[in-house]
Design an enzyme around this catalytic site. Structure first.
Site, mmCIF file in Angstrom:
data_model
loop_
_atom_site.group_PDB
_atom_site.id
_atom_site.type_symbol
_atom_site.label_atom_id
_atom_site.label_comp_id
_atom_site.label_asym_id
_atom_site.label_seq_id
_atom_site.Cartn_x
_atom_site.Cartn_y
_atom_site.Cartn_z
ATOM 1 N N SER A 1 -7.185 -2.338 5.202
ATOM 2 C CA SER A 1 -6.223 -3.306 5.028
ATOM 3 C C SER A 1 -6.436 -4.339 6.547
ATOM 4 O O SER A 1 -6.974 -3.612 7.402
ATOM 5 C CB SER A 1 -4.782 -2.544 4.970
ATOM 6 O OG SER A 1 -3.845 -3.401 5.365
ATOM 7 N N TYR B 1 0.636 4.288 8.427
ATOM 8 C CA TYR B 1 -0.139 3.564 7.468
ATOM 9 C C TYR B 1 -1.333 2.804 8.218
ATOM 10 O O TYR B 1 -2.588 3.047 8.098
ATOM 11 C CB TYR B 1 0.905 2.712 6.812
ATOM 12 C CG TYR B 1 -0.132 2.039 5.829
ATOM 13 C CD1 TYR B 1 -0.787 2.643 4.722
ATOM 14 C CD2 TYR B 1 -0.338 0.463 6.080
ATOM 15 C CE1 TYR B 1 -1.658 1.637 3.783
ATOM 16 C CE2 TYR B 1 -1.029 -0.298 5.057
ATOM 17 C CZ TYR B 1 -1.736 0.269 3.906
ATOM 18 O OH TYR B 1 -2.357 -0.438 3.440
HETATM 19 N N1 LIG Z 1 -1.271 -4.469 -1.911
HETATM 20 C C1 LIG Z 1 -1.381 -4.609 -0.798
HETATM 21 O O1 LIG Z 1 -0.688 -5.465 -0.292
HETATM 22 C C2 LIG Z 1 -2.386 -3.949 0.049
HETATM 23 C C3 LIG Z 1 -2.859 -4.586 1.305
HETATM 24 C C4 LIG Z 1 -3.974 -3.984 2.064
HETATM 25 C C5 LIG Z 1 -4.613 -2.884 1.572
HETATM 26 N N2 LIG Z 1 -4.228 -2.262 0.381
HETATM 27 C C6 LIG Z 1 -4.628 -1.035 0.153
HETATM 28 O O2 LIG Z 1 -5.131 -1.300 -1.271
HETATM 29 C C7 LIG Z 1 -5.488 0.063 -1.748
HETATM 30 C C8 LIG Z 1 -4.788 -0.263 -3.414
HETATM 31 O O3 LIG Z 1 -3.384 -0.238 -3.127
HETATM 32 P P1 LIG Z 1 -2.829 -1.288 -4.395
HETATM 33 O O4 LIG Z 1 -2.329 -2.306 -3.616
HETATM 34 O O5 LIG Z 1 -3.559 -1.488 -5.670
HETATM 35 O O6 LIG Z 1 -1.540 -0.130 -4.664
HETATM 36 P P2 LIG Z 1 -1.153 0.330 -5.704
HETATM 37 O O7 LIG Z 1 -0.824 -0.616 -7.050
HETATM 38 O O8 LIG Z 1 -0.031 1.222 -5.587
HETATM 39 O O9 LIG Z 1 -2.123 1.140 -6.345
HETATM 40 C C9 LIG Z 1 -2.378 2.781 -5.815
HETATM 41 C C10 LIG Z 1 -3.381 3.388 -6.618
HETATM 42 O O10 LIG Z 1 -3.600 4.458 -5.974
HETATM 43 C C11 LIG Z 1 -3.573 5.651 -6.727
HETATM 44 N N3 LIG Z 1 -2.789 6.797 -6.364
HETATM 45 C C12 LIG Z 1 -1.732 6.810 -5.402
HETATM 46 N N4 LIG Z 1 -1.603 8.039 -4.894
HETATM 47 C C13 LIG Z 1 -2.593 8.863 -5.563
HETATM 48 C C14 LIG Z 1 -2.906 10.195 -5.264
HETATM 49 N N5 LIG Z 1 -2.255 11.146 -4.527
HETATM 50 N N6 LIG Z 1 -3.967 10.850 -5.990
HETATM 51 C C15 LIG Z 1 -4.813 9.681 -6.547
HETATM 52 N N7 LIG Z 1 -4.504 8.605 -6.716
HETATM 53 C C16 LIG Z 1 -3.318 8.050 -6.125
HETATM 54 C C17 LIG Z 1 -2.450 5.016 -7.985
HETATM 55 O O11 LIG Z 1 -2.203 5.657 -9.203
HETATM 56 P P3 LIG Z 1 -1.254 6.911 -9.560
HETATM 57 O O12 LIG Z 1 -0.013 6.715 -8.989
HETATM 58 O O13 LIG Z 1 -1.444 6.854 -10.873
HETATM 59 O O14 LIG Z 1 -1.842 8.141 -8.851
HETATM 60 C C18 LIG Z 1 -2.772 3.715 -8.114
HETATM 61 O O15 LIG Z 1 -3.908 3.762 -8.955
HETATM 62 C C19 LIG Z 1 -4.701 0.981 -1.054
HETATM 63 O O16 LIG Z 1 -5.657 1.794 -0.235
HETATM 64 C C20 LIG Z 1 -3.852 0.229 -0.012
HETATM 65 O O17 LIG Z 1 -3.524 0.842 1.143
HETATM 66 C C21 LIG Z 1 -3.077 -2.784 -0.356
#
Ligand SMILES: NC(=O)c1ccc[n+]([C@@H]2O[C@H](COP(=O)([O-])OP(=O)(O)OC[C@H]3O[C@@H](n4cnc5c(N)ncnc54)[C@H](OP(=O)(O)O)[C@@H]3O)[C@@H](O)[C@H]2O)c1
Length: 286
Positions: free
Chosen positions: A164, A177
């Site tokens: 991130s 985080y």
């Molecule tokens: N969105 C942003 O603004 C942003 C910015 C910077 C970085 N990121 C990073 O991008 C990555 C993806 O996040 P996203 O934005 O796509 O968020 P998201 O929509 O909440 O997706 C998160 C994914 O991780 C899975 N997950 C959560 N807890 C888990 C667990 N205990 N075991 C296995 N899988 C799990 C969730 O599926 P289930 O709930 O079905 O397990 C979901 O598929 C993360 O690493 C996040 O830190 C996001």
């Protein structure tokens, strides 16, 4: 591990992809974590477009199944959904054992699953804070360790880690985080250097605010950062990450504003950066 059907076999006539055997990913498998929602779904699609077979994993069986079916049908690839809580102790080991029992060799590992939690460290829920380290850090290291030597032996494939822009500075009011993502960035860059000359690629994707379920789980919706910053759709974020990985780019920061922010965080005095991050992570109006 949740019971899910085994591989969804590709409909080789689907998606008009008679060229799939000539695609760069043909004959290779990408394992994408956190592929039930958000950025992970689009990362999985980027690999599928280029002919990679997929293993998609997360905790929620229904969306995983839907993602696997859709991508197998659209791109004529094989997609295997595997339900796994990677936050659980040895979650990564269980996942890799399940794949070994199915005879699946992972060429590319995409460590995308992660979550954040906003708010002061004081009085925060310990299980939520430690759970973030378990998923964002421990599971990522565990999976990488289990699959890394095989990649080096085969002299191909690699690891795409999702960090991130939070990785570039400490994050008061979201301290664990930000620290977890700093770990992911540091670890990825070190592995990039260790892999130099081996044929194995390593990239660290650093998105800024991106449309997904992240904000809902992290509780960041009321912060100044959330209300003031532009949110990128998840597909361009995934596409930049995918292209960066294929080019073996060490660090991929999505969006010009986010690149500028990361550069500023590296050059400004730390005390000023800390105050700025605290300000943008504060709820709007405080
Ligand atoms: N969105 C942003 O603004 C942003 C910015 C910077 C970085 N990121 C990073 O991008 C990555 C993806 O996040 P996203 O934005 O796509 O968020 P998201 O929509 O909440 O997706 C998160 C994914 O991780 C899975 N997950 C959560 N807890 C888990 C667990 N205990 N075991 C296995 N899988 C799990 C969730 O599926 P289930 O709930 O079905 O397990 C979901 O598929 C993360 O690493 C996040 O830190 C996001």
């Amino acid at each position: 591990m949740f019971p899910l059907p085994t591989a969804l076999l590709a409909d080789k006539n689907a998606g008009g992809s008679p060229m799939s055997s000539r695609k760069p990913g043909a004959g290779q498998t990408a394992l994408v974590t956190g592929a039930s929602y958000g950025i992970g779904v689009d990362l999985a699609e980027c690999f599928a477009r280029d002919g990679y077979d997929l293993v998609v994993t997360a905790r929620s069986p229904a969306p995983l199944q839907e993602v696997a079916e859709r991508l197998a049908r659209s791109y004529g690839i094989k997609a295997t959904p595997v339900g796994q809580d990677l936050g659980a102790t040895s979650g990564g080991q269980q996942l890799v054992s399940a794949l070994q029992s199915k005879g699946i060799v992972v060429d590319v590992l995409v460590n995308n699953a992660g979550y954040g939690h906003a708010g002061a460290f004081s009085s925060s829920d310990l299980a939520t804070q430690v759970g973030m380290i378990d998923l964002n850090v421990r599971a990522l290291v565990e999976l990488t360790h289990l699959l890394w030597d095989g990649m080096l032996a085969r002299k191909r494939g690699g690891v795409l880690n999702v960090a991130s822009t939070a990785a570039f500075q400490p994050g008061p009011l979201m301290a664990v985080y930000y620290a977890s993502k700093a770990f992911v960035l540091s670890f990825s860059e070190a592995l990039w250097e260790e892999a130099r000359g081996t044929g194995v690629k390593v990239s660290c994707l650093c998105p800024g605010p991106t449309a997904s379920r992240f904000r809902e789980r992290a509780g960041t919706g009321r912060t100044r950062l959330a209300t003031a910053s532009a949110v990128m759709p998840s597909m361009p974020v995934a596409e930049q990450g995918y292209r960066g990985f294929q080019a073996n780019k060490r660090v991929v920061i999505t969006g010009a504003r986010n690149r500028m922010g990361a550069a500023m965080a590296r050059t400004m005095p730390r005390s000023m950066v800390l105050r700025m991050v605290r300000y943008i992570q504060s709820p709007h109006g405080r």
